[in-house]
Design a protein around this motif. Structure first.
Motif, mmCIF file in Angstrom:
data_model
loop_
_atom_site.group_PDB
_atom_site.id
_atom_site.type_symbol
_atom_site.label_atom_id
_atom_site.label_comp_id
_atom_site.label_asym_id
_atom_site.label_seq_id
_atom_site.Cartn_x
_atom_site.Cartn_y
_atom_site.Cartn_z
ATOM 1 N N CYS A 171 43.953 -6.454 60.864
ATOM 2 C CA CYS A 171 42.885 -6.140 61.816
ATOM 3 C C CYS A 171 43.138 -4.745 62.393
ATOM 4 N N LYS A 172 42.051 -4.010 62.622
ATOM 5 C CA LYS A 172 42.167 -2.646 63.133
ATOM 6 C C LYS A 172 41.277 -2.464 64.353
ATOM 7 N N GLY A 173 41.868 -1.924 65.394
ATOM 8 C CA GLY A 173 41.119 -1.631 66.614
ATOM 9 C C GLY A 173 41.030 -0.133 66.827
ATOM 10 N N TYR A 174 39.901 0.319 67.397
ATOM 11 C CA TYR A 174 39.657 1.757 67.503
ATOM 12 C C TYR A 174 39.327 2.181 68.932
ATOM 13 N N GLY A 175 39.851 3.334 69.298
ATOM 14 C CA GLY A 175 39.525 3.983 70.556
ATOM 15 C C GLY A 175 39.397 5.479 70.317
ATOM 16 N N GLU A 176 38.865 6.183 71.296
ATOM 17 C CA GLU A 176 38.563 7.602 71.092
ATOM 18 C C GLU A 176 38.605 8.347 72.415
ATOM 19 N N CYS A 177 39.062 9.581 72.372
ATOM 20 C CA CYS A 177 38.861 10.494 73.485
ATOM 21 C C CYS A 177 38.439 11.847 72.926
ATOM 22 N N VAL A 178 37.798 12.636 73.770
ATOM 23 C CA VAL A 178 37.157 13.871 73.313
ATOM 24 C C VAL A 178 37.650 15.037 74.160
ATOM 25 N N PHE B 25 42.250 10.263 79.785
ATOM 26 C CA PHE B 25 41.500 10.281 78.530
ATOM 27 C C PHE B 25 42.278 9.581 77.420
ATOM 28 N N LEU B 26 43.567 9.872 77.318
ATOM 29 C CA LEU B 26 44.403 9.242 76.289
ATOM 30 C C LEU B 26 44.625 7.767 76.606
ATOM 31 N N LEU B 27 44.818 7.457 77.869
ATOM 32 C CA LEU B 27 44.966 6.061 78.297
ATOM 33 C C LEU B 27 43.739 5.246 77.897
ATOM 34 N N SER B 28 42.552 5.827 78.082
ATOM 35 C CA SER B 28 41.314 5.140 77.722
ATOM 36 C C SER B 28 41.247 4.847 76.229
ATOM 37 N N ALA B 29 41.589 5.831 75.405
ATOM 38 C CA ALA B 29 41.529 5.637 73.947
ATOM 39 C C ALA B 29 42.443 4.505 73.506
ATOM 40 N N LEU B 30 43.629 4.429 74.085
ATOM 41 C CA LEU B 30 44.577 3.373 73.717
ATOM 42 C C LEU B 30 44.141 2.013 74.253
ATOM 43 N N ASP B 31 43.646 1.990 75.486
ATOM 44 C CA ASP B 31 43.174 0.737 76.084
ATOM 45 C C ASP B 31 42.012 0.159 75.283
ATOM 46 N N CYS B 32 41.041 1.000 74.932
ATOM 47 C CA CYS B 32 39.875 0.526 74.169
ATOM 48 C C CYS B 32 40.287 0.071 72.769
ATOM 49 N N ALA B 33 41.178 0.827 72.127
ATOM 50 C CA ALA B 33 41.639 0.443 70.791
ATOM 51 C C ALA B 33 42.319 -0.919 70.829
ATOM 52 N N TYR B 34 43.100 -1.159 71.891
ATOM 53 C CA TYR B 34 43.798 -2.447 71.968
ATOM 54 C C TYR B 34 42.830 -3.587 72.242
#
Length: 330
Positions: free
Chosen positions: A38-45, A91-100
């Protein structure tokens, strides 16, 4: 758990003009967390006026990669506590939180909505952004659009333009990106016609909001002034509304907490976005049953969206029926 990450360009369909500058592209950092196929994805810009440097994020991820990959699969709220101890930028925290959250939901075969028992039957409609430009061009874009709600960007205040927009009798908000003067704000909040705008976003530069009167006719909305949970108490005398963006506050986990507190403080709430692909927009769409406004047009403004998931069509929020955040790479 395995962590991967890569930088990806986001090309805008047309030049995006706001008070901070003009943009034809952005760069995103895509985060992938995987476990048991399974793969989860997050992103920051990278947003220049937030001084975001993606290369520094890449170096940070390399530094903490072993720590993240050694984590057992636990509930996302506990994983977020682990992330907080790493002292990451929001921003990085958000990408990791959303991916998880995406990964955890896929492992549990449940959507984010199901995992958090969120409403999904009455989702607010999103606005679409009209870039800074000549007022006649802005009006033409509004009149030709199939969307129902509009956020019109301004660079400074032109009272004649305000009058022209009000005459349209459309659902319009103004976003000055901190370009209004104190005098502009006084005129707006004392003008009864201004209450026809659904909201007026971030009128002044950060921490210059004390000229604003919440009891005036303008529905002032805090964007850059509202970064996190701690912002909410101090803004109550000045702002009626707040704009929560996942990248600003650190992800879905803190956004849920901000929504709960903002309700107690009687704020109107918007879920907003930056220039993002469907990775970021899909995450934010899950919160649209909890709020009063949405501005989630980011993926609609780019020409090379590289993922699928929840999305916005002519303003309507279409939630993915898949587990997690429903994000898949094309």
């Amino acid at each position: 758990m395995e962590l991967r990450f890569e930088r990806r360009p986001l090309y805008l369909k047309e030049t995006f003009s706001i008070a901070y500058g003009n943009y034809d592209k952005r760069e995103a950092l895509l985060i992938e967390l995987s476990h048991q196929n399974c793969k989860g994805y997050g992103e920051c810009v990278a947003i220049d006026y937030y001084r975001i440097d993606l290369q520094s994020f890449v170096l940070k991820l390399k530094e903490i990669q072993t720590l993240i990959e050694s984590q057992k699969i636990i509930h996302p709220k506990y994983f977020f506590t682990f992330l907080l101890n790493l002292n990451l930028p929001p921003f990085l925290l958000s990408a990791l939180d959303c991916a998880y959250w995406d990964l955890f939901g896929k492992l549990e075969n449940k959507s984010f909505i199901e995992l958090n028992h969120l409403p999904s039957d009455k989702l607010v409609e999103s606005s679409i952004t009209i870039s800074v430009g000549e007022i006649d061009d802005q009006i033409e874009k509004i009149e030709k659009s199939s969307w129902n709600k509009f956020k019109v960007k301004c660079k400074g205040l032109d009272k004649n333009n305000v009058e022209k927009l009000l005459q349209l009798n459309r659902n319009i908000a103004l976003d000055s990106n901190a370009s209004f003067t104190d005098e502009d704000c006084i005129w707006l909040q004392n003008n009864p016609e201004v209450q026809k705008f659904s909201y007026l976003e971030q009128p002044r530069p950060i921490n210059n909001y004390k000229i604003l009167e919440k009891e005036g006719f303008a529905n002032w909305m805090a964007d850059e002034d509202c970064q996190n949970l701690e912002s909410l108490d101090k803004l109550t005398p000045y702002y009626k509304s707040i704009n929560i963006k996942l990248m600003k506050c650190g992800g879905l986990t803190p956004a849920l907490e901000m929504i709960r507190k903002a309700r107690k403080l009687n704020y109107k709430i918007m879920i907003g976005c930056m220039t993002e692909s469907t990775v970021g927009i899909s995450a934010a769409c899950n919160l649209t049953g909890l709020v009063d406004y949405a501005d989630l047009d980011g993926a609609n403004l780019i020409s090379n969206d590289y993922t699928t998931g929840s999305f916005v069509k002519n303003g309507k929020i279409i939630l993915s029926t898949k587990s997690g955040l429903g994000i898949e790479i094309k």
